[in-house]
Design a protein around this motif. Structure first.
Motif, short mmCIF file in Angstrom:
data_model
loop_
_atom_site.label_atom_id
_atom_site.label_comp_id
_atom_site.label_asym_id
_atom_site.label_seq_id
_atom_site.Cartn_x
_atom_site.Cartn_y
_atom_site.Cartn_z
N ALA B 9 37.10 46.65 42.04
CA ALA B 9 36.38 45.39 41.90
C ALA B 9 36.09 45.06 40.44
CB ALA B 9 35.07 45.45 42.68
N THR B 10 36.47 43.84 40.05
CA THR B 10 36.18 43.34 38.71
C THR B 10 35.31 42.10 38.87
OG1 THR B 10 38.22 44.18 37.79
CG2 THR B 10 37.21 42.33 36.64
N LEU B 11 34.31 42.01 38.00
CA LEU B 11 33.42 40.84 38.08
C LEU B 11 33.32 40.18 36.72
CD1 LEU B 11 31.44 39.09 39.71
CD2 LEU B 11 29.63 40.60 38.92
N ARG B 12 33.58 38.90 36.71
CA ARG B 12 33.52 38.09 35.50
C ARG B 12 32.62 36.92 35.83
NH1 ARG B 12 38.08 38.53 31.90
NH2 ARG B 12 39.36 39.53 33.46
N TYR B 13 31.52 36.77 35.12
CA TYR B 13 30.71 35.58 35.36
C TYR B 13 31.37 34.43 34.66
CZ TYR B 13 26.85 38.43 37.14
OH TYR B 13 26.08 39.27 37.87
N LEU B 24 32.00 43.90 35.09
CA LEU B 24 32.41 45.13 35.76
C LEU B 24 33.93 45.16 35.77
CD1 LEU B 24 30.04 45.15 38.87
CD2 LEU B 24 29.94 46.71 36.93
N ALA B 25 34.52 46.31 35.46
CA ALA B 25 35.97 46.39 35.43
C ALA B 25 36.46 47.51 36.35
CB ALA B 25 36.46 46.63 33.99
N SER B 26 37.29 47.14 37.28
CA SER B 26 37.96 48.09 38.18
C SER B 26 37.03 49.15 38.72
CB SER B 26 39.11 48.79 37.45
OG SER B 26 39.95 47.84 36.87
#
Ligand SMILES: Nc1ncnc2c1ncn2[C@@H]1O[C@H](COP(=O)(O)OP(=O)(O)OP(=O)(O)O)[C@@H](O)[C@H]1O
Ligand SMILES: [Mg+2]
Lengths: 282, 263
Positions: B9-13, B24-26
């Motif tokens: 899971a990666t999270l980019r606002y 959050l990266a991988s």
């Protein structure tokens, strides 16, 4: 912070000084109510002085006693075919009728503006158009549409009440805490449930504030609305009295309006304390 | 037994300027329903973001969040959240707050109050049922918040620094309480904290999150929480040499990672 020199009193009141008034510390200052009562007494005194020494003609300023007698005769025999109670009753009916309309229309509209982009897009221009308009400006139009009966009076007052109700509801919606909304969602709430169980209670304190502002706007519009083809009402009573230069009735009417509005304010505060006790705590 | 998992899971606002670096990266993390996973990491490392992903408040920019294999598309009652500043509803009493999730599911008033009372009993607050939120202390509020989360019969309890705002004494009492709740209710726990000691006391597994971008750098399995549930007092655990040693190691590990980032 206060700047103080040894032996001299502080130049500015400190935060503690201000707190002391509300918490009742040892050197308790004069309660605010007494100061206000003193102001009222002084004003009454000056007023009776002015009229008894004839500084001002009774035509312009009747004495307090004359106004009191006018109030009495208003209550018993009435003025222009209706007693004071009937005038007050007619006005209250209009105010409450209009408030009911304003709340029924305004709260959902405010919820829509605050909770949905689409709602905001649709309703914002209408509210912004209506908000700065003085009620007297659209009164003639409303009379053309609705006639000179009760409907047009209630409509005009309701129109004046709408913007504060709508705007404060929308503000209340936006004040809902993200955690409160997210908590409900994490317990499985649907969009509608979030609106009903979280957004509406969050907005309630603001809606009540808006209602108070709306009542104020309502009273100012009432007098204008009762200019046209009314046979009863406080505004109508004052205007008829003014036309016949019965100044004591005019002043009595003003005092009655002030007293009723004041009672409204008190009632509103009680309702707030009972309905949204959390908004003053915490 | 259920499994809650973040898969790559990666999270980019997405802000106004679009191309933000990922928060959050991988991230790969899988939590079983019998685990107590504690996420630790310094401020801004993405702990809350990770919890928000698991809760379904935000969607991953890439990768997946799954519950028992099925993709998670939003928040749901099987993953109840406990917030740092309680997020109790001030217009409801303690009891009605606890009953709230049941109300959402259409339980009758009588039914939900019975169940809510049982839960308040469990968190030791039977006497405070009719109190308003502002009449409760911080520790009591958190316990109401936990009882409320349990009322939705979740499979997982997601807690974002639930004890962060409490004083040291209350906090250490609440740590024992959290372990009891975890054991008694058969829920998987995901808890975020700043405190290494708290992580060691509670976790069956500790996840260390390093910032920029947020990623998992270490996983440590511990058994202190289970020891406590088996009867060892928390104070004894805290002062045991094994606990002290692991505490020092974990502190050193986190510091070493920070140095690594600085370098
Ligand atoms: N809604 C958001 N929009 C944009 N950036 C965000 C948002 N929420 C968090 N961030 C950024 O993501 C990063 C991680 O934030 P996050 O809240 O997950 O950290 P945290 O580990 O929970 O920190 P803390 O311990 O202080 O609570 C931070 O750099 C923060 O600025
Ligand atoms: Mg956080």
């Amino acid at each position: 912070m206060s700047i103080s020199v040894e032996g001299l009193p502080p130049i500015m009141p400190t935060v503690q000084d201000i707190d002391r008034q509300s918490e009742g510390d040892t050197s308790r200052p004069l309660p605010l109510v007494w100061i206000s009562l003193a102001t009222i007494t002084a004003l009454l005194f000056l007023w009776s002085l002015a009229s008894s020494y004839g500084f001002v003609s009774p035509l312009f300023l009747p004495s307090p006693v004359a106004v009191y007698q006018a109030l009495e005769s208003l209550a018993v025999t009435g003025f222009v075919d209706a007693t004071l109670a009937q005038h007050v009753g007619a006005s209250l009916l209009r105010i409450f009728g209009a408030l009911a309309v304003a709340l029924v229309v305004g709260v959902p509209a405010g919820l829509a503006i605050g909770a949905s982009r689409l709602g905001k897009g649709i309703l914002d221009p209408i509210v912004e158009f209506l908000r700065p308009l003085p009620p007297l400006a659209y009164l003639p139009l409303v009379i053309i549409w609705l006639g000179i009966g009760e409907a047009s009076k209630i409509a005009v007052i309701a129109l004046a009440m709408l913007p504060p109700v709508i705007l404060s509801t929308a503000t209340g919606v936006r004040s809902a805490s993200a955690d409160h909304v997210n908590a409900a969602r994490s317990f499985g709430a649907s969009r509608l449930q979030v609106l009903r169980h979280v957004i509406v209670p969050s907005a309630l304190p603001s809606i009540l504030t808006g209602t108070r502002i709306a009542l104020g706007a309502g009273w100012s519009t009432l007098v204008a609305a009762e200019l046209v083809a009314a046979t009863r009402g406080l505004g109508f009573m004052i205007q008829s009295a003014a036309q016949f230069l019965v100044t004591d009735v005019v002043i009595a009417g003003i005092i009655v309006i002030a007293a009723v509005a004041f009672l409204f304010e008190l009632a509103a505060r009680l309702i707030e304390r009972w309905l949204v006790p959390w908004s003053t705590r915490r | 037994m259920s499994v809650l998992s973040l898969e790559n899971a990666t999270l980019r606002y997405t802000g106004v300027d679009g191309g933000h670096p990922p928060v959050l990266a991988s991230v790969d993390l899988s939590i079983d329903q019998d685990e107590f996973v504690v996420v630790i990491g310094r401020s801004g490392s993405g702990k809350t973001s990770l919890l928000n992903l698991a809760a379904g408040f935000v969607k991953p920019s890439s990768g997946r969040v799954r519950l028992d294999g099925a993709p998670v598309t939003g928040p749901g009652a099987e993953r109840a959240v406990v917030f740092q500043d309680d997020a109790l509803y001030p217009w409801l009493t303690a009891l009605d707050n606890v009953a709230f999730p049941l109300r959402l599911r259409g339980f009758s008033r009588a039914d939900r109050l019975v169940r809510a009372r049982t839960l308040l009993d469990q968190v030791g607050l039977s006497d405070a049922a009719e109190r308003h939120v502002w009449e409760l202390s911080g520790g009591m509020r958190q316990r109401v918040g936990i009882a409320r989360a349990l009322a939705s019969s979740p499979k997982f309890l997601l807690m974002d620094e639930p004890l962060g705002a409490l004083d040291a004494l209350t906090r250490s009492r609440m740590q024992g309480f959290l372990l009891d709740v975890w054991q008694a209710n058969g829920v998987g726990a995901l808890l975020i904290t700043h405190s290494i000691e708290e992580a060691l006391l509670l976790a069956t597994r500790i996840i260390v999150l390093a910032p920029k971008p947020g990623r998992i750098t270490s996983e440590i399995f511990t058994t202190f929480g289970r020891d406590h549930l088996a009867g060892t007092p928390l104070s004894e655990i805290r002062s045991s040499p094994a606990f002290r040693r692991l505490q020092d190691e974990l502190t050193a590990l986190i510091h070493a990672e920070e140095e690594g980032i600085a370098a």
